[in-house]
Design a protein around this motif. Structure first.
Motif, PDB file in Angstrom:
ATOM      1  N   LEU A 198      -6.465   4.507   2.818  1.00  0.00           N
ATOM      2  CA  LEU A 198      -5.515   5.528   3.261  1.00  0.00           C
ATOM      3  C   LEU A 198      -6.090   6.931   3.078  1.00  0.00           C
ATOM      4  O   LEU A 198      -5.380   7.923   3.241  1.00  0.00           O
ATOM      5  CB  LEU A 198      -4.204   5.378   2.490  1.00  0.00           C
ATOM      6  CG  LEU A 198      -3.473   4.049   2.756  1.00  0.00           C
ATOM      7  CD1 LEU A 198      -2.306   3.873   1.820  1.00  0.00           C
ATOM      8  CD2 LEU A 198      -3.008   3.979   4.203  1.00  0.00           C
ATOM      9  N   GLN A 250       0.106   5.089  -0.567  1.00  0.00           N
ATOM     10  CA  GLN A 250       0.610   5.934   0.521  1.00  0.00           C
ATOM     11  C   GLN A 250       1.555   7.020  -0.006  1.00  0.00           C
ATOM     12  O   GLN A 250       1.503   8.171   0.444  1.00  0.00           O
ATOM     13  CB  GLN A 250       1.361   5.039   1.528  1.00  0.00           C
ATOM     14  CG  GLN A 250       1.887   5.756   2.753  1.00  0.00           C
ATOM     15  CD  GLN A 250       2.784   4.823   3.555  1.00  0.00           C
ATOM     16  OE1 GLN A 250       3.748   4.251   3.057  1.00  0.00           O
ATOM     17  NE2 GLN A 250       2.427   4.623   4.804  1.00  0.00           N
ATOM     18  N   GLU A 300       0.821  -1.200   0.000  1.00  0.00           N
ATOM     19  CA  GLU A 300       0.000   0.000   0.000  1.00  0.00           C
ATOM     20  C   GLU A 300       0.856   1.251   0.000  1.00  0.00           C
ATOM     21  O   GLU A 300       0.337   2.358  -0.126  1.00  0.00           O
ATOM     22  CB  GLU A 300      -1.012  -0.012   1.141  1.00  0.00           C
ATOM     23  CG  GLU A 300      -0.441   0.112   2.516  1.00  0.00           C
ATOM     24  CD  GLU A 300      -1.542   0.124   3.569  1.00  0.00           C
ATOM     25  OE1 GLU A 300      -2.716  -0.113   3.237  1.00  0.00           O
ATOM     26  OE2 GLU A 300      -1.209   0.379   4.729  1.00  0.00           O
ATOM     27  N   GLN A 301       2.180   1.069   0.083  1.00  0.00           N
ATOM     28  CA  GLN A 301       3.067   2.223  -0.076  1.00  0.00           C
ATOM     29  C   GLN A 301       2.845   2.896  -1.427  1.00  0.00           C
ATOM     30  O   GLN A 301       3.189   4.067  -1.594  1.00  0.00           O
ATOM     31  CB  GLN A 301       4.536   1.787   0.053  1.00  0.00           C
ATOM     32  CG  GLN A 301       4.939   1.358   1.456  1.00  0.00           C
ATOM     33  CD  GLN A 301       4.821  -0.148   1.663  1.00  0.00           C
ATOM     34  OE1 GLN A 301       3.993  -0.807   1.042  1.00  0.00           O
ATOM     35  NE2 GLN A 301       5.637  -0.689   2.557  1.00  0.00           N
ATOM     36  N   ASN A 356      -6.721  -0.084  -1.360  1.00  0.00           N
ATOM     37  CA  ASN A 356      -5.696   0.562  -0.528  1.00  0.00           C
ATOM     38  C   ASN A 356      -5.862   2.073  -0.511  1.00  0.00           C
ATOM     39  O   ASN A 356      -5.688   2.727   0.523  1.00  0.00           O
ATOM     40  CB  ASN A 356      -4.299   0.241  -1.057  1.00  0.00           C
ATOM     41  CG  ASN A 356      -3.867  -1.186  -0.763  1.00  0.00           C
ATOM     42  OD1 ASN A 356      -4.462  -1.866   0.070  1.00  0.00           O
ATOM     43  ND2 ASN A 356      -2.839  -1.643  -1.448  1.00  0.00           N
TER      44      ASN A 356
END
Lengths: 162, 422
Positions: free
Chosen positions: A95, A69, A65-66, A91
């Motif tokens: 976020l 992110q 999920e970076q 995701n």
């Protein structure tokens, strides 16, 4: 939401959004490498409130999920694409980064200013004065994004805080 | 009304008699699989902030694979956090550096037909080889599952991919997967469910079925499913699990499918996907002579027992070409043990391969064996996105273990039929 457009092609994947080589870095440092393999100046130039407009299957690839992110850390207000990699799509909302599905994006150009209504899915191109009909965001995801992401949403649900 | 396998599993998990594609439903999760990268190091602080514990530690499977074995102090710390979190949260099903989650989880008997399972990794559709509706989710999504035991699913349409006939020698499930990526593209799945059907699929062993379901991720599907049969039940029993009422989990004859794509196994040649997408797949003849630096047999996709055996079948009494390197990272510790007993490891080592410990290795660019600037790799892995296996200027071609091994001998991309088929 109103912001400027950064435009990308089809199949922008999680390895270019959050390269594995830098995955151990803190989120703010990892984000500086976001999309560098396809748009080297992106992370230094993107402004809070800008939109990323992608081609089909945006965010395809891994579950990291970076990828979402990093866009969130850079202040991106939302991602608009004809279709998304399904894990990236989940995701992004988790976020607090809205992902809007819209098919007719060929007339949207880099640098255009957009206004986006998540509830109706309507996108207004302020630069060309055109309207694009995107898909409304599903209700369960609007609730998550309204809470600021899944963690604050769960906090409300489990702990009754606001 | 007739239902697909996916609809039956989701209806059961959401407590409904039936579901329709497009419905958004809340499902009770039967199993949550997490690994060291997207797992404890990311969910631990969030769980603490929420003051929440695990909904059911017995339904959690934790595997250290991405940073295993560690290569520096940072990755060592990630593994330490993983171990501490398992102990603090009473996670009994913890496999520390025993191989890759997608292989270790079924190998230890944790998957069963009809399960609704999530994994903190995009290759989680691998569980579909066991008749489980299993899909990948990110770390925050996983946090939601870990503290509530629930997740939302938009009931998928089912896309049927039918394979008829028999594969020819030196052609494998990996070639089938690459062929589908090449012909159908990486978004054919549209985050719906793919169900593989037909006599070719029935004839495949469990490991080969895992390869197909694994690469449902590359076809853009949420899940990749194969109806469980006696082979599935036998593997689960062998693994110490309970196959349950596996024969209930089949698509009804009249169930609606959104599309059907047909392939003929007997016409399939070994495939190679050029950088930087699995969708760049083509017959190996179109790629011959491409010079390669590193040959890589690894990953959940390409280093199971069958994959190592394919490589050994090619490499028996042969050597890796001069100035080239063949790196092998078995998908699990158990597979390494079995491959050792069967003489496969000896064949690979005799050929000049260097053996890495079980784990994700170089596939995702996290572990050991990554690529230097401008290096070219031919890998049995699933993905060849730009920069994935190391330096951003490196390039990855994808192929079956047969093709990787045959090419390692010549040093350039080579049709494995030249070596294996008389």
């Amino acid at each position: 939401m109103t912001g400027r457009v950064w435009k990308f092609g089809d199949d922008i994947n999680t390895d270019v959004l959050a390269p594995g080589t830098y995955i151990k870095l803190p989120p703010e440092e990892l984000a500086m490498h976001c999309l560098e393999a396809v748009a080297p100046g992106f992370s230094a130039s993107v402004q809070p409130g800008d939109f990323v407009v992608g081609g089909k299957n945006f965010g395809t690839g891994s579950s990291r999920e970076q990828a979402a992110q990093s866009l969130k850390v850079l202040g991106v207000a939302g991602v608009i694409a004809p279709s998304f990699g399904g894990i990236f799509y989940r995701n992004a909302f988790n976020l607090g980064l809205p992902a809007i599905i819209a098919v007719n994006l060929s007339m949207v150009n880099e640098g255009d200013e957009l206004t986006v209504d998540m509830i109706t899915g309507e996108i207004t191109n302020m630069t060309s004065e055109e309207k694009i009909i995107g898909e409304p965001v599903p209700k369960n995801l609007l609730e998550i994004v309204a809470a600021g992401g899944l963690v604050p949403y769960l906090d409300n649900r489990l702990n009754g805080t606001d | 009304m007739d239902q697909t396998l996916a609809e039956k599993i989701i209806a059961r998990a959401s407590g409904k008699a039936s579901v329709m594609p497009g419905d958004i439903v809340t499902c009770q999760v039967d199993l949550a699989m997490i690994h060291d990268s997207g797992g404890p190091r990311r969910v631990k602080p969030q769980m603490e902030a929420l003051g929440a514990g695990l909904w059911d530690p017995s339904k959690v499977v934790l595997v250290s694979d991405h940073f295993a074995p560690c290569t520096d102090a940072e990755s060592a710390n990630i593994l330490k956090i993983t171990r501490e979190w398992a102990a603090e949260n009473g996670v009994i099903n913890f496999y520390d550096q025993q191989g890759i989650c997608h292989v270790v989880t079924p190998e230890r008997g944790h998957l069963r037909p009809g399960m609704l399972a999530v994994g903190g990794d995009s290759h989680s559709p691998t569980g579909g080889a066991f008749g489980a509706y299993m899909f990948g989710i990110g770390a925050t999504d996983m946090l939601g599952v870990l503290v509530t035991g629930e997740t939302w699913v938009r009931v998928p349409e089912t896309i049927r991919i039918d394979w008829s006939g028999e594969l020819r020698p030196a052609v494998s499930a990996k070639d089938m997967a690459l062929k589908m990526c090449g012909d159908l593209g990486m978004d054919v799945g549209r985050y719906q469910a793919i169900q593989y059907t037909g006599e070719t699929i029935t004839a495949l062993d469990i490991f080969e079925r895992m390869t197909l379901c694994n690469m449902a991720a590359e076809l853009g599907a949420q899940a990749g499913l194969i109806e469980p049969d006696a082979k599935t039940a036998a593997y689960i029993e062998y693994a110490g699990g309970d196959p349950g009422e596996w024969d209930l989990f089949k698509s009804d004859d009249g169930a609606r499918v959104a599309a059907t794509h047909d392939f003929v196994a007997g016409e399939l040649a070994p495939q190679v996907a050029a950088p930087h997408s699995p969708a760049n797949a083509t017959d190996v003849v179109n790629m011959e002579k491409v010079e390669i630096d590193q040959f890589y047999i690894g990953a959940c996709t390409g280093a199971k027992l069958n994959d190592l055996k394919m490589a050994a079948d090619v490499l028996i009494n042969k050597k890796v070409g001069p100035g080239k390197r063949l790196t092998v990272a078995p998908a699990s510790a158990r597979i390494l043990t079995q491959a050792t007993k069967l003489g496969i490891v000896e064949t690979l080592l005799d050929a000049g391969a260097n053996l890495l410990p079980p784990g994700c290795g170089a596939c995702a660019g996290y572990g050991i064996g990554v690529l230097a600037e401008d290096e070219v790799c031919l890998a049995s892995t699933a993905r060849n996105f730009k920069g994935r296996m190391g330096a951003s200027s490196s390039e990855v071609y994808l192929a079956s273990p047969y093709t990787v091994a045959a090419s390692a001998v010549s040093g350039r991309i080579t049709d494995p039929r030249e070596v294996l088929v008389p």
